[in-house]
Design an enzyme around this catalytic site. Structure first.
Site, PDB file in Angstrom:
ATOM      1  N   GLU A   1      -3.202  -4.655  -2.816  1.00 46.64           N
ATOM      2  CA  GLU A   1      -3.761  -5.562  -3.822  1.00 46.64           C
ATOM      3  C   GLU A   1      -3.830  -4.880  -5.186  1.00 46.64           C
ATOM      4  OE1 GLU A   1      -4.909  -4.759  -0.884  1.00 46.64           O
ATOM      5  OE2 GLU A   1      -6.223  -6.273  -0.014  1.00 46.64           O
TER       6      GLU A   1
ATOM      7  N   CYS B   1     -10.195  -4.805   0.971  1.00 39.59           N
ATOM      8  CA  CYS B   1     -11.302  -3.847   1.083  1.00 39.59           C
ATOM      9  C   CYS B   1     -12.300  -4.081  -0.056  1.00 39.59           C
ATOM     10  CB  CYS B   1     -10.770  -2.410   1.050  1.00 39.59           C
ATOM     11  SG  CYS B   1     -10.346  -1.818  -0.601  1.00 39.59           S
TER      12      CYS B   1
ATOM     13  N   ASN C   1       0.838  -1.196   0.000  1.00 35.54           N
ATOM     14  CA  ASN C   1       0.000   0.000   0.000  1.00 35.54           C
ATOM     15  C   ASN C   1       0.873   1.246   0.000  1.00 35.54           C
ATOM     16  OD1 ASN C   1       0.575  -0.897   2.662  1.00 35.54           O
ATOM     17  ND2 ASN C   1      -1.147   0.208   3.532  1.00 35.54           N
ATOM     18  N   ILE C   2       0.355   2.272  -0.637  1.00 35.77           N
ATOM     19  CA  ILE C   2       1.084   3.529  -0.840  1.00 35.77           C
ATOM     20  C   ILE C   2       0.149   4.666  -0.465  1.00 35.77           C
ATOM     21  CG2 ILE C   2       2.269   4.982  -2.539  1.00 35.77           C
ATOM     22  CD1 ILE C   2       2.604   2.345  -4.232  1.00 35.77           C
ATOM     23  N   GLU C   3       0.500   5.401   0.566  1.00 38.93           N
ATOM     24  CA  GLU C   3      -0.370   6.479   1.052  1.00 38.93           C
ATOM     25  C   GLU C   3       0.154   7.846   0.617  1.00 38.93           C
ATOM     26  OE1 GLU C   3      -0.623   5.691   5.261  1.00 38.93           O
ATOM     27  OE2 GLU C   3      -2.006   4.020   4.899  1.00 38.93           O
TER      28      GLU C   3
ATOM     29  N   CYS D   1     -10.982  -3.309  -3.604  1.00 40.94           N
ATOM     30  CA  CYS D   1     -10.046  -4.324  -4.109  1.00 40.94           C
ATOM     31  C   CYS D   1     -10.783  -5.614  -4.476  1.00 40.94           C
ATOM     32  CB  CYS D   1      -8.949  -4.592  -3.089  1.00 40.94           C
ATOM     33  SG  CYS D   1      -7.777  -3.220  -2.972  1.00 40.94           S
TER      34      CYS D   1
ATOM     35  N   CYS E   1      -4.224   0.671  -2.338  1.00 41.70           N
ATOM     36  CA  CYS E   1      -4.069  -0.555  -1.550  1.00 41.70           C
ATOM     37  C   CYS E   1      -3.019  -1.472  -2.190  1.00 41.70           C
ATOM     38  CB  CYS E   1      -5.387  -1.320  -1.490  1.00 41.70           C
ATOM     39  SG  CYS E   1      -6.661  -0.539  -0.502  1.00 41.70           S
TER      40      CYS E   1
HETATM   41  N1  THU Z   1      -5.270  -1.290   2.736  1.00 41.52           N
HETATM   42  C1  THU Z   1      -4.757  -2.131   1.805  1.00 41.52           C
HETATM   43  O1  THU Z   1      -3.638  -1.931   1.316  1.00 41.52           O
HETATM   44  N2  THU Z   1      -5.514  -3.183   1.400  1.00 41.52           N
HETATM   45  C2  THU Z   1      -6.770  -3.436   1.866  1.00 41.52           C
HETATM   46  O2  THU Z   1      -7.496  -4.189   1.261  1.00 41.52           O
HETATM   47  C3  THU Z   1      -7.200  -2.785   3.114  1.00 41.52           C
HETATM   48  C4  THU Z   1      -6.600  -1.425   3.320  1.00 41.52           C
HETATM   49  C5  THU Z   1      -4.468  -0.131   3.139  1.00 41.52           C
HETATM   50  C6  THU Z   1      -4.968   1.205   2.666  1.00 41.52           C
HETATM   51  C7  THU Z   1      -4.336   2.141   3.670  1.00 41.52           C
HETATM   52  O3  THU Z   1      -3.040   2.451   3.234  1.00 41.52           O
HETATM   53  C8  THU Z   1      -4.241   1.302   4.936  1.00 41.52           C
HETATM   54  O4  THU Z   1      -4.402  -0.041   4.538  1.00 41.52           O
HETATM   55  C9  THU Z   1      -5.270   1.641   5.986  1.00 41.52           C
HETATM   56  O5  THU Z   1      -6.558   1.618   5.469  1.00 41.52           O
END
Ligand code: THU
Length: 134
Positions: free
Chosen positions: A55, A85, A42-44, A88, A53
């Protein structure tokens, strides 16, 4: 590549999560129909909504390299287990109608699901087949 090896790849990808805001790390690894392996974390982003996310990072890497079918995808995250989520799940549905979805706590502790388990009664590409072209 077996389940354990794929989970190991997801765990490695999880280490690369860029998560300065949530501090929640997620990694994914997938095998494509043409037997290639792609990983993602995941990359914020500071303005939040562009966040991607793990995935979808892995899936979009695969699609953009020409591999359009997901055979198996493994997901690991900081909550044990971490499920994909809703967004995804819909993306997995698009490219992996028959995908095996591995939700792992570790290389030896995981469960397998189908997209019908995670996204029952889903909407997908076939729903658009009879759309009127006007
Ligand atoms: N996140 C994912 O990478 N995959 C998911 O299916 C659930 C959520 C990440 C998004 C965000 O960077 C962090 O988790 C918190 O929501």
């Amino acid at each position: 590549m077996n389940n354990k090896e794929l989970i190991k790849k997801a765990l490695d990808a999880k280490k690369r999560a860029y998560v300065p805001y949530s501090h929640f790390h997620v990694g994914a690894a997938l095998i494509t129909g043409d037997d290639k392996v792609y990983t993602g974390c995941n990359i914020e982003i500071a303005s939040y909504s562009p966040t991607l996310c793990a995935e979808r990072t892995a899936i979009f890497k695969a699609i953009s390299e020409g591999s359009t079918e997901i055979k198996t995808i493994a997901v690991v995250g900081d909550s044990n287990p971490t499920f994909p989520c809703g967004v995804c799940r819909q993306v997995i549905r698009e490219f992996g109608k028959n995908a095996k979805i591995i939700i792992a706590n570790s290389e030896d502790d995981y469960k397998e699901y189908t997209i019908d388990d995670l996204l029952p009664h889903s909407f997908g590409p076939e729903d658009l087949d009879n759309a009127k072209k006007d």
